[in-house]
Every structure is written in C-alpha cells, then in structure tokens.
Design a protein around this motif. Structure first.
Motif, PDB file in Angstrom:
ATOM      1  N   ARG A 232       0.827  -1.204   0.000  1.00 44.50           N
ATOM      2  CA  ARG A 232       0.000   0.000   0.000  1.00 44.50           C
ATOM      3  C   ARG A 232       0.863   1.257   0.000  1.00 44.50           C
ATOM      4  NH1 ARG A 232      -4.476  -0.091   4.542  1.00 44.50           N
ATOM      5  NH2 ARG A 232      -4.731   2.018   3.702  1.00 44.50           N
ATOM      6  N   GLU A 233       1.943   1.230   0.749  1.00 41.92           N
ATOM      7  CA  GLU A 233       2.845   2.381   0.792  1.00 41.92           C
ATOM      8  C   GLU A 233       3.498   2.608  -0.571  1.00 41.92           C
ATOM      9  OE1 GLU A 233       6.080   3.826   3.962  1.00 41.92           O
ATOM     10  OE2 GLU A 233       6.689   2.032   2.868  1.00 41.92           O
ATOM     11  N   ALA A 234       3.971   1.544  -1.210  1.00 36.05           N
ATOM     12  CA  ALA A 234       4.588   1.670  -2.535  1.00 36.05           C
ATOM     13  C   ALA A 234       3.573   2.149  -3.570  1.00 36.05           C
ATOM     14  CB  ALA A 234       5.216   0.343  -2.968  1.00 36.05           C
ATOM     15  N   PHE A 235       2.334   1.712  -3.434  1.00 33.18           N
ATOM     16  CA  PHE A 235       1.270   2.210  -4.313  1.00 33.18           C
ATOM     17  C   PHE A 235       1.032   3.696  -4.082  1.00 33.18           C
ATOM     18  CE2 PHE A 235      -3.280   3.351  -4.226  1.00 33.18           C
ATOM     19  CZ  PHE A 235      -3.479   3.476  -5.589  1.00 33.18           C
ATOM     20  N   ASP A 236       0.921   4.091  -2.825  1.00 29.22           N
ATOM     21  CA  ASP A 236       0.632   5.480  -2.477  1.00 29.22           C
ATOM     22  C   ASP A 236       1.744   6.414  -2.944  1.00 29.22           C
ATOM     23  OD1 ASP A 236      -0.379   7.776  -1.335  1.00 29.22           O
ATOM     24  OD2 ASP A 236      -0.300   7.062   0.726  1.00 29.22           O
ATOM     25  N   LEU A 237       2.979   6.070  -2.661  1.00 29.10           N
ATOM     26  CA  LEU A 237       4.098   6.979  -2.909  1.00 29.10           C
ATOM     27  C   LEU A 237       4.656   6.902  -4.326  1.00 29.10           C
ATOM     28  CD1 LEU A 237       5.955   6.582   0.494  1.00 29.10           C
ATOM     29  CD2 LEU A 237       4.229   8.269  -0.154  1.00 29.10           C
ATOM     30  N   PHE A 238       4.586   5.728  -4.963  1.00 32.00           N
ATOM     31  CA  PHE A 238       5.167   5.555  -6.298  1.00 32.00           C
ATOM     32  C   PHE A 238       4.136   5.261  -7.387  1.00 32.00           C
ATOM     33  CE2 PHE A 238       8.688   4.674  -3.454  1.00 32.00           C
ATOM     34  CZ  PHE A 238       9.738   5.338  -4.053  1.00 32.00           C
ATOM     35  N   GLY A 239       2.917   4.906  -6.997  1.00 32.70           N
ATOM     36  CA  GLY A 239       1.898   4.576  -7.993  1.00 32.70           C
ATOM     37  C   GLY A 239       2.067   3.198  -8.590  1.00 32.70           C
ATOM     38  N   ILE A 240       2.766   2.301  -7.909  1.00 33.11           N
ATOM     39  CA  ILE A 240       2.921   0.920  -8.376  1.00 33.11           C
ATOM     40  C   ILE A 240       1.678   0.138  -7.950  1.00 33.11           C
ATOM     41  CG2 ILE A 240       4.284  -1.198  -8.228  1.00 33.11           C
ATOM     42  CD1 ILE A 240       6.716   0.596  -7.550  1.00 33.11           C
ATOM     43  N   HIS A 241       0.992  -0.473  -8.896  1.00 36.08           N
ATOM     44  CA  HIS A 241      -0.212  -1.255  -8.610  1.00 36.08           C
ATOM     45  C   HIS A 241       0.187  -2.711  -8.372  1.00 36.08           C
ATOM     46  CE1 HIS A 241      -3.275   1.818  -9.736  1.00 36.08           C
ATOM     47  NE2 HIS A 241      -2.189   2.338 -10.277  1.00 36.08           N
ATOM     48  N   PHE A 242      -0.289  -3.262  -7.268  1.00 31.54           N
ATOM     49  CA  PHE A 242       0.041  -4.644  -6.912  1.00 31.54           C
ATOM     50  C   PHE A 242      -1.160  -5.528  -7.205  1.00 31.54           C
ATOM     51  CE2 PHE A 242       3.109  -2.104  -4.736  1.00 31.54           C
ATOM     52  CZ  PHE A 242       4.277  -2.851  -4.825  1.00 31.54           C
ATOM     53  N   GLU A 243      -1.059  -6.255  -8.303  1.00 35.11           N
ATOM     54  CA  GLU A 243      -2.155  -7.095  -8.769  1.00 35.11           C
ATOM     55  C   GLU A 243      -2.400  -8.229  -7.784  1.00 35.11           C
ATOM     56  OE1 GLU A 243      -3.415  -8.352 -13.184  1.00 35.11           O
ATOM     57  OE2 GLU A 243      -1.483  -9.145 -12.541  1.00 35.11           O
ATOM     58  N   GLY A 244      -3.664  -8.352  -7.354  1.00 32.63           N
ATOM     59  CA  GLY A 244      -4.015  -9.389  -6.396  1.00 32.63           C
ATOM     60  C   GLY A 244      -4.088  -8.896  -4.965  1.00 32.63           C
TER      61      GLY A 244
END
Length: 200
Positions: free
Chosen positions: A120-132
C-alpha cells in the motif's frame, strides 16, 4: 564473498536457472532481479523450498529509476528484503514493472501477510499497482491526494493544497498558492550570535 553467500548464490542459480537474473553481490549483500512473469512463483519457492526458507519479508518498497545517471532500463521496481531464520541469510529481490506508464507487479500478500501495508505504501508513494492485493488504497497521503509524491517527476510543492474554509464550513482543495523559492543557507553568522546566552 562469504562462504554462506557463495552457497546461496550457487543454490539460486541451480534452482531457478534463467527464471531469475544473475545474482549480484555488493557491500556484502546479495541481490537478484526476477522478471515480472516469474515473480510470484519464484517468491513462493524462496519461502517454501527447504534450501532457501525465506520465512520473513522484512521490507518491501518502490523505486523510481527515471533519474539514475546512465540507466536505460524500466522505470519502476518493487524491492523486497527477505530473511531466512533457518539459514541465517538475507536476500534482496527486485522486480521491474513492465509498463512505465501504468506500473503493475504481482502482490506477494498471499505469500507474506506483512506485505499488505508495504505494498500500500509503494502504491501510495510511487503509484505501483500490486495485482491481487485485497485492499490497495492510500496509506500515508489523504484519499483525495493527487499524484504519487516519491516519483521523480512529482513537483516539490505538489499540485493542490487542502485547507479548511470557514465560509463553506468544510475542507476544500485548491491550486497550490506557495511560490517555489530557492533557499540559500546562511554561512556567515552575525557577530552577536553567541552573546545572547548559551555558551557565548
């Protein structure tokens, strides 16, 4: 390279072959890059295979390589730090998102539950979507936040600012009103600097 890391390096090559990149040793730490299509299978084997037994995911973060000097590869990566208590060794794992415009990598939440907030942090700060990922939403910024602040192209002052408007009796968003300025450090102190108290 220590005998333990040599053994781990050899086992990685023997077990995974061309499913992983060439292991790299730097500053006493072993790093391996895994292509996105092999990521989940390799990570699961790293946890479950008695030869590796990486029981713990110690950390997972994003990286934006867009401003690395001389770098020509993919822009976004998720980097995991794995620990084996059984064998007392560590491994850094990188996986690069195939698409720079909409970076997606597989979630490892089903392998290590602790990945939940890290992803969630990597998604929030970098916009990387984690599939699944079962609950991929912002964790550090406000839900209405625009953009991803750790990306290299994110402006220093952001895009919008939030404030309470007493007339509307609610929080509102508006364009940033802060003027960017260059701060020059003061390197010459006034003569009276030390006289006001303290150690003078």
């Amino acid at each position: 390279m220590s005998a333990k890391l040599e053994r781990l390096c050899r086992q990685l090559k023997e077990s995974f072959g061309d499913r992983i990149g060439e292991p790299v040793l730097s500053l006493g730490e072993l790093t391996v890059a895994i292509p996105a299509e092999n990521y989940l299978d390799v990570m699961r084997q790293l946890r479950d295979d008695p030869a590796f037994r990486f029981e713990q995911l110690m950390d997972l973060s994003g990286i934006d390589y867009s401003e690395f000097t001389g770098y020509q590869g993919k822009r976004f990566a998720a980097v995991s730090q794995l620990l084996s208590l059984t064998h007392n060794w560590r491994l850094r794992v990188k996986v690069f998102a195939v698409d720079d415009e909409f970076p997606i990598v597989a979630s490892v939440m089903d392998i290590w539950n602790v990945a939940n907030w890290y992803e969630r942090e990597a998604f929030d700060l970098f916009g990387i979507h984690f599939e699944g990922h079962v609950d991929l939403r912002r964790i550090l910024t406000d839900y209405g936040f625009v953009g991803h602040p750790f990306r290299k192209d994110f402006p220093i002052s952001g895009y919008v600012e939030m404030r309470y408007d007493p007339e509307q009796a609610r929080v509102i968003y508006q364009p940033v009103t802060i003027e960017p300025r260059e701060v020059t450090p003061r390197i010459v102190r006034e003569e009276t600097y030390a006289k006001g108290g303290g150690r003078g």
